[in-house]
Write a protein that holds these residues in place. Sequence first.
Motif, PDB file in Angstrom:
ATOM      1  N   ASP A  37       0.829  -1.202   0.000  1.00 20.63           N
ATOM      2  CA  ASP A  37       0.000   0.000   0.000  1.00 20.63           C
ATOM      3  C   ASP A  37       0.869   1.260   0.000  1.00 20.63           C
ATOM      4  OD1 ASP A  37      -2.401  -1.401  -0.051  1.00 20.63           O
ATOM      5  OD2 ASP A  37      -2.829  -1.114   2.079  1.00 20.63           O
ATOM      6  N   GLY A  42      -3.052   2.235  -2.322  1.00 20.27           N
ATOM      7  CA  GLY A  42      -3.934   1.364  -1.558  1.00 20.27           C
ATOM      8  C   GLY A  42      -4.648   0.306  -2.389  1.00 20.27           C
ATOM      9  N   TRP A  44      -4.292  -3.172  -1.870  1.00 23.84           N
ATOM     10  CA  TRP A  44      -3.611  -4.460  -1.955  1.00 23.84           C
ATOM     11  C   TRP A  44      -4.156  -5.424  -0.914  1.00 23.84           C
ATOM     12  CZ3 TRP A  44      -0.481  -5.869  -5.833  1.00 23.84           C
ATOM     13  CH2 TRP A  44      -0.046  -4.850  -6.686  1.00 23.84           C
ATOM     14  N   LYS A  77      -3.910  -6.913  -6.078  1.00 33.94           N
ATOM     15  CA  LYS A  77      -4.682  -5.682  -5.872  1.00 33.94           C
ATOM     16  C   LYS A  77      -6.110  -5.972  -6.284  1.00 33.94           C
ATOM     17  CE  LYS A  77      -4.514  -0.749  -6.455  1.00 33.94           C
ATOM     18  NZ  LYS A  77      -3.641   0.353  -6.781  1.00 33.94           N
TER      19      LYS A  77
END
Length: 80
Positions: A37, A42, A44, A77
């Motif tokens: 991240d 962000g 993940w 992700k």
Amino acid sequence: MPVKMQIQAMTFASQALDIYDVSDCISIASHIKKEFDKKYGGGWQCVVGSNFGCFFTHTQGTFIYFALETINFLVFKGAS
């Protein structure tokens, strides 16, 4: 996942194994997720363990599955 990110995933996993007990899969997964991240933004997700199943949708080019020692690692992700 691009090779550079694959190497980074294995590096973060190795670092986590140096910090946490091998049986503490939650802390290991949290460490890897937080590092991804920070480095790549962000979203993940990380799954760590010796016996698990999963079913998910991921963003293209962001998936890796590998093993270190006796532990398996899945990093990806989430899809938008």
